[in-house]
Design a protein around this motif. Structure first.
Motif, PDB file in Angstrom:
ATOM      1  N   VAL A  93      25.276  28.073  53.865  1.00  0.00           N
ATOM      2  CA  VAL A  93      25.716  29.035  52.849  1.00  0.00           C
ATOM      3  C   VAL A  93      24.839  28.856  51.618  1.00  0.00           C
ATOM      4  CG1 VAL A  93      27.627  29.734  51.356  1.00  0.00           C
ATOM      5  CG2 VAL A  93      28.092  28.865  53.653  1.00  0.00           C
ATOM      6  N   ILE A  94      24.287  29.942  51.119  1.00  0.00           N
ATOM      7  CA  ILE A  94      23.510  29.899  49.890  1.00  0.00           C
ATOM      8  C   ILE A  94      24.471  30.213  48.744  1.00  0.00           C
ATOM      9  CG2 ILE A  94      21.557  30.834  48.600  1.00  0.00           C
ATOM     10  CD1 ILE A  94      20.839  29.317  51.218  1.00  0.00           C
ATOM     11  N   LYS A  95      24.686  29.230  47.901  1.00  0.00           N
ATOM     12  CA  LYS A  95      25.628  29.383  46.797  1.00  0.00           C
ATOM     13  C   LYS A  95      24.886  29.840  45.546  1.00  0.00           C
ATOM     14  CE  LYS A  95      28.927  26.143  48.644  1.00  0.00           C
ATOM     15  NZ  LYS A  95      29.909  25.140  48.294  1.00  0.00           N
ATOM     16  N   GLU A  96      25.584  30.636  44.740  1.00  0.00           N
ATOM     17  CA  GLU A  96      24.979  31.192  43.537  1.00  0.00           C
ATOM     18  C   GLU A  96      26.038  31.461  42.480  1.00  0.00           C
ATOM     19  OE1 GLU A  96      23.543  35.286  44.317  1.00  0.00           O
ATOM     20  OE2 GLU A  96      24.593  35.097  46.223  1.00  0.00           O
ATOM     21  N   LYS A  97      25.585  31.752  41.269  1.00  0.00           N
ATOM     22  CA  LYS A  97      26.493  32.090  40.165  1.00  0.00           C
ATOM     23  C   LYS A  97      27.319  33.307  40.581  1.00  0.00           C
ATOM     24  CE  LYS A  97      25.964  33.785  35.433  1.00  0.00           C
ATOM     25  NZ  LYS A  97      24.989  34.015  34.371  1.00  0.00           N
ATOM     26  N   TRP A  98      28.648  33.263  40.290  1.00  0.00           N
ATOM     27  CA  TRP A  98      29.529  34.341  40.740  1.00  0.00           C
ATOM     28  C   TRP A  98      30.767  34.465  39.864  1.00  0.00           C
ATOM     29  CZ3 TRP A  98      34.495  33.631  43.092  1.00  0.00           C
ATOM     30  CH2 TRP A  98      34.912  32.300  43.102  1.00  0.00           C
ATOM     31  N   ARG A  99      31.474  35.583  40.026  1.00  0.00           N
ATOM     32  CA  ARG A  99      32.770  35.781  39.368  1.00  0.00           C
ATOM     33  C   ARG A  99      33.516  36.909  40.080  1.00  0.00           C
ATOM     34  NH1 ARG A  99      31.753  38.784  33.585  1.00  0.00           N
ATOM     35  NH2 ARG A  99      30.642  40.579  34.393  1.00  0.00           N
ATOM     36  N   VAL A 100      34.813  36.954  39.865  1.00  0.00           N
ATOM     37  CA  VAL A 100      35.641  38.021  40.422  1.00  0.00           C
ATOM     38  C   VAL A 100      35.787  39.095  39.353  1.00  0.00           C
ATOM     39  CG1 VAL A 100      37.933  38.638  41.262  1.00  0.00           C
ATOM     40  CG2 VAL A 100      36.858  36.502  41.999  1.00  0.00           C
ATOM     41  N   HIS A 101      35.451  40.343  39.721  1.00  0.00           N
ATOM     42  CA  HIS A 101      35.550  41.470  38.791  1.00  0.00           C
ATOM     43  C   HIS A 101      36.880  42.207  38.887  1.00  0.00           C
ATOM     44  CE1 HIS A 101      31.514  41.732  37.155  1.00  0.00           C
ATOM     45  NE2 HIS A 101      31.025  41.540  38.345  1.00  0.00           N
ATOM     46  N   LYS A 102      37.335  42.423  40.120  1.00  0.00           N
ATOM     47  CA  LYS A 102      38.454  43.317  40.317  1.00  0.00           C
ATOM     48  C   LYS A 102      39.189  42.966  41.601  1.00  0.00           C
ATOM     49  CE  LYS A 102      37.264  47.926  40.323  1.00  0.00           C
ATOM     50  NZ  LYS A 102      37.175  49.315  40.356  1.00  0.00           N
ATOM     51  N   VAL A 103      40.451  43.381  41.689  1.00  0.00           N
ATOM     52  CA  VAL A 103      41.276  43.171  42.867  1.00  0.00           C
ATOM     53  C   VAL A 103      41.639  44.529  43.447  1.00  0.00           C
ATOM     54  CG1 VAL A 103      43.466  42.245  43.695  1.00  0.00           C
ATOM     55  CG2 VAL A 103      42.219  41.059  41.894  1.00  0.00           C
ATOM     56  N   GLU A 104      41.555  44.649  44.763  1.00  0.00           N
ATOM     57  CA  GLU A 104      41.974  45.878  45.436  1.00  0.00           C
ATOM     58  C   GLU A 104      43.320  45.627  46.097  1.00  0.00           C
ATOM     59  OE1 GLU A 104      40.364  47.225  49.373  1.00  0.00           O
ATOM     60  OE2 GLU A 104      39.496  48.772  48.090  1.00  0.00           O
ATOM     61  N   GLN A 105      44.279  46.485  45.822  1.00  0.00           N
ATOM     62  CA  GLN A 105      45.590  46.356  46.432  1.00  0.00           C
ATOM     63  C   GLN A 105      45.689  47.373  47.561  1.00  0.00           C
ATOM     64  OE1 GLN A 105      47.953  46.940  42.913  1.00  0.00           O
ATOM     65  NE2 GLN A 105      47.962  44.760  42.499  1.00  0.00           N
ATOM     66  N   THR A 106      45.969  46.888  48.768  1.00  0.00           N
ATOM     67  CA  THR A 106      45.868  47.778  49.921  1.00  0.00           C
ATOM     68  C   THR A 106      47.147  47.974  50.710  1.00  0.00           C
ATOM     69  OG1 THR A 106      45.168  45.923  51.279  1.00  0.00           O
ATOM     70  CG2 THR A 106      43.439  47.241  50.258  1.00  0.00           C
ATOM     71  N   ASP A 107      48.187  47.203  50.487  1.00  0.00           N
ATOM     72  CA  ASP A 107      49.388  47.399  51.293  1.00  0.00           C
ATOM     73  C   ASP A 107      50.539  47.937  50.434  1.00  0.00           C
ATOM     74  OD1 ASP A 107      50.645  45.315  50.005  1.00  0.00           O
ATOM     75  OD2 ASP A 107      50.456  43.903  51.628  1.00  0.00           O
ATOM     76  N   PRO A 108      51.600  48.406  51.075  1.00  0.00           N
ATOM     77  CA  PRO A 108      52.709  49.007  50.322  1.00  0.00           C
ATOM     78  C   PRO A 108      53.362  48.069  49.317  1.00  0.00           C
ATOM     79  CG  PRO A 108      52.986  49.324  52.699  1.00  0.00           C
ATOM     80  CD  PRO A 108      51.794  48.453  52.498  1.00  0.00           C
ATOM     81  N   LEU A 109      53.259  46.790  49.530  1.00  0.00           N
ATOM     82  CA  LEU A 109      53.871  45.839  48.605  1.00  0.00           C
ATOM     83  C   LEU A 109      52.946  45.488  47.444  1.00  0.00           C
ATOM     84  CD1 LEU A 109      55.466  43.452  51.254  1.00  0.00           C
ATOM     85  CD2 LEU A 109      56.570  45.295  49.971  1.00  0.00           C
ATOM     86  N   ASN A 110      51.818  46.201  47.346  1.00  0.00           N
ATOM     87  CA  ASN A 110      50.814  45.959  46.304  1.00  0.00           C
ATOM     88  C   ASN A 110      50.276  44.536  46.318  1.00  0.00           C
ATOM     89  OD1 ASN A 110      50.855  48.558  45.406  1.00  0.00           O
ATOM     90  ND2 ASN A 110      52.503  48.155  43.944  1.00  0.00           N
ATOM     91  N   LYS A 111      50.191  43.984  47.510  1.00  0.00           N
ATOM     92  CA  LYS A 111      49.627  42.637  47.639  1.00  0.00           C
ATOM     93  C   LYS A 111      48.099  42.749  47.668  1.00  0.00           C
ATOM     94  CE  LYS A 111      49.553  38.743  50.756  1.00  0.00           C
ATOM     95  NZ  LYS A 111      49.934  38.264  52.074  1.00  0.00           N
ATOM     96  N   PRO A 112      47.388  42.100  46.749  1.00  0.00           N
ATOM     97  CA  PRO A 112      45.923  42.200  46.753  1.00  0.00           C
ATOM     98  C   PRO A 112      45.327  41.513  47.977  1.00  0.00           C
ATOM     99  CG  PRO A 112      46.684  40.721  45.019  1.00  0.00           C
ATOM    100  CD  PRO A 112      47.898  41.287  45.682  1.00  0.00           C
ATOM    101  N   THR A 113      44.375  42.170  48.610  1.00  0.00           N
ATOM    102  CA  THR A 113      43.754  41.585  49.792  1.00  0.00           C
ATOM    103  C   THR A 113      42.237  41.481  49.666  1.00  0.00           C
ATOM    104  OG1 THR A 113      43.626  43.748  50.850  1.00  0.00           O
ATOM    105  CG2 THR A 113      45.548  42.388  51.349  1.00  0.00           C
ATOM    106  N   LYS A 114      41.658  42.180  48.713  1.00  0.00           N
ATOM    107  CA  LYS A 114      40.207  42.115  48.545  1.00  0.00           C
ATOM    108  C   LYS A 114      39.866  41.853  47.087  1.00  0.00           C
ATOM    109  CE  LYS A 114      38.713  45.043  52.313  1.00  0.00           C
ATOM    110  NZ  LYS A 114      37.902  46.196  52.685  1.00  0.00           N
ATOM    111  N   LEU A 115      38.750  41.134  46.897  1.00  0.00           N
ATOM    112  CA  LEU A 115      38.262  40.864  45.554  1.00  0.00           C
ATOM    113  C   LEU A 115      36.851  41.414  45.433  1.00  0.00           C
ATOM    114  CD1 LEU A 115      39.369  37.135  45.183  1.00  0.00           C
ATOM    115  CD2 LEU A 115      40.549  39.153  44.371  1.00  0.00           C
ATOM    116  N   LEU A 116      36.533  42.031  44.301  1.00  0.00           N
ATOM    117  CA  LEU A 116      35.178  42.480  44.033  1.00  0.00           C
ATOM    118  C   LEU A 116      34.456  41.309  43.374  1.00  0.00           C
ATOM    119  CD1 LEU A 116      33.110  44.771  44.070  1.00  0.00           C
ATOM    120  CD2 LEU A 116      33.908  45.399  41.783  1.00  0.00           C
ATOM    121  N   VAL A 117      33.504  40.738  44.097  1.00  0.00           N
ATOM    122  CA  VAL A 117      32.775  39.569  43.620  1.00  0.00           C
ATOM    123  C   VAL A 117      31.455  40.020  43.008  1.00  0.00           C
ATOM    124  CG1 VAL A 117      31.725  37.367  44.292  1.00  0.00           C
ATOM    125  CG2 VAL A 117      33.843  38.137  45.394  1.00  0.00           C
ATOM    126  N   GLY A 118      31.180  39.528  41.806  1.00  0.00           N
ATOM    127  CA  GLY A 118      29.922  39.813  41.137  1.00  0.00           C
ATOM    128  C   GLY A 118      29.008  38.599  41.221  1.00  0.00           C
TER     129      GLY A 118
END
Length: 189
Positions: free
Chosen positions: A36-61
């Motif tokens: 794995v090539i590791k690099e500087k990163w951060r989470v920008h946003k969360v996507e909520q995809t199920d009816p219970l509004n449980k976040p399942t995806k993260l937008l990684v920058g």
């Protein structure tokens, strides 16, 4: 190979071994290992995809400005969802990584100055555009590559990184030579 495409890297051997037969640290792996090539990163946003509004995806920058949606384990969503701060690659979890490589050969140990012109090109170092009138790497005929000072370019890259530590070009330290190829993201557990 195309100029500017990296398929090799060199890493300073710390502590300096006593010779070329010294053992190589396990962290580098062997031929066939996926790294794995590791690099500087951060989470920008969360996507909520199920009816219970449980976040399942993260937008990684990433440090170069690119962003990618990543599926993440529940505990990662909880930990990083509202953080937004830049993090060192040292702490990048595998699920957030975007670059994976496979080691083509076993890691080798060699002296820094043993690098060849072909090795420098495989390190992804571009040619000296100035003396070629601004031509890009793909516009320089391969037969003209011999006229370029490839080792001089490598020395200019190495010196600012390691000379202050006493491991500059003239010290000719032992290094690990790692040859790899990019592979698609493996399926993660």
């Amino acid at each position: 190979m195309r100029l500017g495409v990296k398929v090799q890297t060199r890493r300073l051997a710390i502590p300096q071994p006593q010779g070329p037969d010294a053992p190589i640290p396990v962290r580098y792996g062997s031929a066939g290992s996926i790294v794995v090539i590791k690099e500087k990163w951060r989470v920008h946003k969360v996507e909520q995809t199920d009816p219970l509004n449980k976040p399942t995806k993260l937008l990684v920058g990433y440090g170069d400005g690119d962003t990618v949606w990543r599926e993440a384990p529940d505990e990662a969503v909880i930990k990083y969802a509202h953080d937004g701060r830049w993090k060192s690659g040292r702490f990048m979890p595998t699920w957030a990584a975007r670059t994976f490589v496979e080691l083509v050969f076993d890691v080798e140990i060699q002296r820094l100055q043993d690098i060849t012109a072909a090795d420098v090109r495989e390190e992804g170092v571009p040619a000296e555009w100035e003396q070629w009138g601004g031509l890009g790497p793909d516009e320089i005929a391969p037969e003209a590559w011999g006229a370029l000072d490839w080792k001089g370019q490598w020395k200019a890259i190495w010196e600012p990184l390691h000379a202050k530590e006493g491991f500059g070009w003239d010290a000719n330290p032992w290094i690990y030579r790692i040859t790899f190829r990019r592979v698609p993201c493996p399926s993660l557990p």
